[in-house]
Motif scaffolding. Structure first.
Motif, mmCIF file in Angstrom:
data_model
loop_
_atom_site.group_PDB
_atom_site.id
_atom_site.type_symbol
_atom_site.label_atom_id
_atom_site.label_comp_id
_atom_site.label_asym_id
_atom_site.label_seq_id
_atom_site.Cartn_x
_atom_site.Cartn_y
_atom_site.Cartn_z
ATOM 1 N N GLU A 68 -5.912 -6.493 10.169
ATOM 2 C CA GLU A 68 -6.486 -7.839 10.313
ATOM 3 C C GLU A 68 -7.153 -8.288 9.010
ATOM 4 O O GLU A 68 -7.089 -9.462 8.635
ATOM 5 N N LEU A 69 -7.787 -7.325 8.333
ATOM 6 C CA LEU A 69 -8.463 -7.635 7.070
ATOM 7 C C LEU A 69 -7.447 -8.074 6.012
ATOM 8 O O LEU A 69 -7.721 -8.969 5.206
ATOM 9 N N CYS A 70 -6.279 -7.452 6.052
ATOM 10 C CA CYS A 70 -5.215 -7.816 5.113
ATOM 11 C C CYS A 70 -4.845 -9.291 5.274
ATOM 12 O O CYS A 70 -4.707 -10.022 4.288
ATOM 13 N N LYS A 71 -4.714 -9.736 6.519
ATOM 14 C CA LYS A 71 -4.393 -11.141 6.785
ATOM 15 C C LYS A 71 -5.481 -12.060 6.229
ATOM 16 O O LYS A 71 -5.190 -13.099 5.629
ATOM 17 N N GLU A 72 -6.735 -11.632 6.429
ATOM 18 C CA GLU A 72 -7.869 -12.445 5.968
ATOM 19 C C GLU A 72 -7.889 -12.537 4.441
ATOM 20 O O GLU A 72 -8.131 -13.603 3.870
ATOM 21 N N ILE A 73 -7.616 -11.412 3.791
ATOM 22 C CA ILE A 73 -7.581 -11.379 2.321
ATOM 23 C C ILE A 73 -6.533 -12.358 1.794
ATOM 24 O O ILE A 73 -6.780 -13.125 0.868
ATOM 25 N N LYS A 74 -5.352 -12.342 2.401
ATOM 26 C CA LYS A 74 -4.256 -13.206 1.940
ATOM 27 C C LYS A 74 -4.551 -14.686 2.196
ATOM 28 O O LYS A 74 -4.073 -15.543 1.470
ATOM 29 N N LYS A 75 -5.346 -14.970 3.224
ATOM 30 C CA LYS A 75 -5.745 -16.358 3.477
ATOM 31 C C LYS A 75 -6.730 -16.837 2.415
ATOM 32 O O LYS A 75 -6.627 -17.945 1.896
ATOM 33 N N ILE A 76 -7.711 -15.974 2.090
ATOM 34 C CA ILE A 76 -8.736 -16.339 1.108
ATOM 35 C C ILE A 76 -8.144 -16.406 -0.289
ATOM 36 O O ILE A 76 -8.426 -17.313 -1.061
ATOM 37 N N SER A 77 -7.311 -15.415 -0.615
ATOM 38 C CA SER A 77 -6.760 -15.313 -1.965
ATOM 39 C C SER A 77 -5.297 -14.882 -1.901
ATOM 40 O O SER A 77 -4.986 -13.692 -2.024
ATOM 41 N N PRO A 78 -4.380 -15.831 -1.688
ATOM 42 C CA PRO A 78 -2.954 -15.497 -1.528
ATOM 43 C C PRO A 78 -2.363 -14.692 -2.682
ATOM 44 O O PRO A 78 -1.424 -13.920 -2.486
ATOM 45 N N LYS A 79 -2.930 -14.855 -3.891
ATOM 46 C CA LYS A 79 -2.379 -14.149 -5.057
ATOM 47 C C LYS A 79 -2.843 -12.692 -5.147
ATOM 48 O O LYS A 79 -2.282 -11.909 -5.915
ATOM 49 N N THR A 80 -3.894 -12.339 -4.401
ATOM 50 C CA THR A 80 -4.377 -10.951 -4.436
ATOM 51 C C THR A 80 -3.350 -10.036 -3.764
ATOM 52 O O THR A 80 -2.942 -10.268 -2.628
ATOM 53 N N ILE A 81 -2.941 -9.019 -4.484
ATOM 54 C CA ILE A 81 -1.961 -8.056 -3.962
ATOM 55 C C ILE A 81 -2.700 -7.006 -3.140
ATOM 56 O O ILE A 81 -3.692 -6.436 -3.593
ATOM 57 N N VAL A 82 -2.205 -6.757 -1.932
ATOM 58 C CA VAL A 82 -2.822 -5.750 -1.057
ATOM 59 C C VAL A 82 -1.882 -4.557 -0.922
ATOM 60 O O VAL A 82 -0.706 -4.718 -0.596
ATOM 61 N N LEU A 83 -2.416 -3.361 -1.169
ATOM 62 C CA LEU A 83 -1.677 -2.127 -0.916
ATOM 63 C C LEU A 83 -2.432 -1.326 0.136
ATOM 64 O O LEU A 83 -3.606 -1.002 -0.050
ATOM 65 N N GLY A 84 -1.774 -1.032 1.256
ATOM 66 C CA GLY A 84 -2.399 -0.200 2.280
ATOM 67 C C GLY A 84 -2.608 1.205 1.745
ATOM 68 O O GLY A 84 -1.760 1.740 1.019
ATOM 69 N N LEU A 85 -3.742 1.796 2.095
ATOM 70 C CA LEU A 85 -4.060 3.151 1.635
ATOM 71 C C LEU A 85 -4.600 3.918 2.833
ATOM 72 O O LEU A 85 -5.646 3.556 3.384
ATOM 73 N N SER A 86 -3.892 4.973 3.239
ATOM 74 C CA SER A 86 -4.291 5.631 4.481
ATOM 75 C C SER A 86 -3.728 7.041 4.561
ATOM 76 O O SER A 86 -2.821 7.407 3.815
ATOM 77 N N GLU A 90 2.292 6.777 10.520
ATOM 78 C CA GLU A 90 3.197 6.107 11.455
ATOM 79 C C GLU A 90 3.919 4.956 10.749
ATOM 80 O O GLU A 90 3.294 4.122 10.118
ATOM 81 N N ARG A 91 5.226 4.920 10.916
ATOM 82 C CA ARG A 91 6.003 3.858 10.302
ATOM 83 C C ARG A 91 5.575 2.485 10.830
ATOM 84 O O ARG A 91 5.555 1.505 10.084
ATOM 85 N N SER A 92 5.220 2.431 12.130
ATOM 86 C CA SER A 92 4.806 1.156 12.718
ATOM 87 C C SER A 92 3.563 0.602 12.024
ATOM 88 O O SER A 92 3.433 -0.605 11.823
ATOM 89 N N MET A 93 2.664 1.497 11.621
ATOM 90 C CA MET A 93 1.447 1.076 10.922
ATOM 91 C C MET A 93 1.801 0.489 9.551
ATOM 92 O O MET A 93 1.262 -0.537 9.141
ATOM 93 N N MET A 94 2.706 1.142 8.871
ATOM 94 C CA MET A 94 3.133 0.656 7.560
ATOM 95 C C MET A 94 3.753 -0.735 7.684
ATOM 96 O O MET A 94 3.464 -1.635 6.886
ATOM 97 N N LEU A 95 4.596 -0.908 8.699
ATOM 98 C CA LEU A 95 5.278 -2.194 8.873
ATOM 99 C C LEU A 95 4.312 -3.293 9.292
ATOM 100 O O LEU A 95 4.454 -4.435 8.873
ATOM 101 N N GLN A 96 3.304 -2.944 10.091
ATOM 102 C CA GLN A 96 2.289 -3.936 10.460
ATOM 103 C C GLN A 96 1.522 -4.415 9.233
ATOM 104 O O GLN A 96 1.181 -5.590 9.126
ATOM 105 N N MET A 97 1.266 -3.490 8.308
ATOM 106 C CA MET A 97 0.593 -3.883 7.060
ATOM 107 C C MET A 97 1.472 -4.843 6.259
ATOM 108 O O MET A 97 0.998 -5.855 5.741
ATOM 109 N N LEU A 98 2.753 -4.534 6.167
ATOM 110 C CA LEU A 98 3.673 -5.408 5.436
ATOM 111 C C LEU A 98 3.747 -6.785 6.097
ATOM 112 O O LEU A 98 3.737 -7.805 5.414
ATOM 113 N N GLN A 99 3.800 -6.788 7.419
ATOM 114 C CA GLN A 99 3.888 -8.058 8.142
ATOM 115 C C GLN A 99 2.605 -8.879 7.953
ATOM 116 O O GLN A 99 2.641 -10.104 7.992
ATOM 117 N N SER A 100 1.496 -8.199 7.710
ATOM 118 C CA SER A 100 0.221 -8.890 7.511
ATOM 119 C C SER A 100 0.030 -9.378 6.079
ATOM 120 O O SER A 100 -0.992 -9.958 5.746
#
Length: 211
Positions: A68-86, A90-100
């Motif tokens: 959810e935070l990833c979505k918020e970051i992209k709304k505030i600053s669309p140019k900021t690149i987000v890389l999930g770190l965990s 689970e592949r589903s978690m990775m894909l949810q991050m990409l979708q966000s």
């Protein structure tokens, strides 16, 4: 601080992870400068007032869900690149991050070379994964690759390679095709699944049990 430095943020509630990443980046201080936060809301407050080029975002934070935070970051600053770190594999978690809106996913056992490669790939507009995350993304599901008749064998191959974070040029080399042909296949896949980008395509392919 030089204006042309790449500003990296680390958002993780484990100080050892933050220190580890800073240590990995220490040899690159001429290129990158880093800021760190242990809470998601602290980073959001900072991002509202400051430019951040790239953020390493933990999935599990004490005060926020990383997806959810990833979505918020992209709304505030669309140019900021987000890389999930965990540590979550689970592949589903990775894909949810990409979708966000994330541009990739790294597991916390990432090596220094992998980390720097992933940063560079993300800064150049690519979807990127650490080696182990790439392997997880590239595994076929138990359901197999024959669930959707409308997708050709070649398109299935390209889907799997896209899931591994490979570029059009890399896929072209691996499959002995021209980059233009690969790009045509990718565009056809976007049309078939009625999606706008590669991240949405990968999520749709998982739902169809193609990945």
């Amino acid at each position: 601080m030089q204006q042309d430095k790449i500003i990296l943020a680390i958002v993780d509630d484990h100080p050892m992870v933050i220190e580890g990443l800073k240590s990995l980046l220490k040899s690159e201080t001429a290129i990158y400068t880093s800021v760190s936060f242990t809470k998601g809301r602290e980073f959001i407050s900072f991002l509202s007032q400051n430019e951040v080029n790239l953020v390493f975002l933990d999935i599990s934070l004490p005060d926020a869900n990383g997806i959810e935070l990833c979505k918020e970051i992209k709304k505030i600053s669309p140019k900021t690149i987000v890389l999930g770190l965990s540590n979550q594999t689970e592949r589903s978690m990775m894909l949810q991050m990409l979708q966000s809106g994330a541009s990739g996913y790294l597991l916390k056992n990432v090596s220094p070379d992998e980390l720097l490669t992933c940063i560079q790939e993300a800064l150049h507009g690519l979807i990127t994964f650490s080696r182990e995350a790439k392997e997880i993304m590239g595994r076929p599901s138990k359901a197999g690759l024959n669930e959707v008749a409308s997708v050709t064998k070649r398109e299935k191959q390209i889907l799997q390679l896209l899931a591994q974070g490979k570029t059009t040029a890399a896929i072209a080399t691996e499959l002995f095709l021209s980059p233009l042909t690969v790009d045509t296949h990718r565009k056809n896949l976007l049309q078939k699944f009625e999606v706008k980008n590669t991240a949405e395509l990968l999520m749709a392919a998982v739902h169809q049990k193609l990945l």
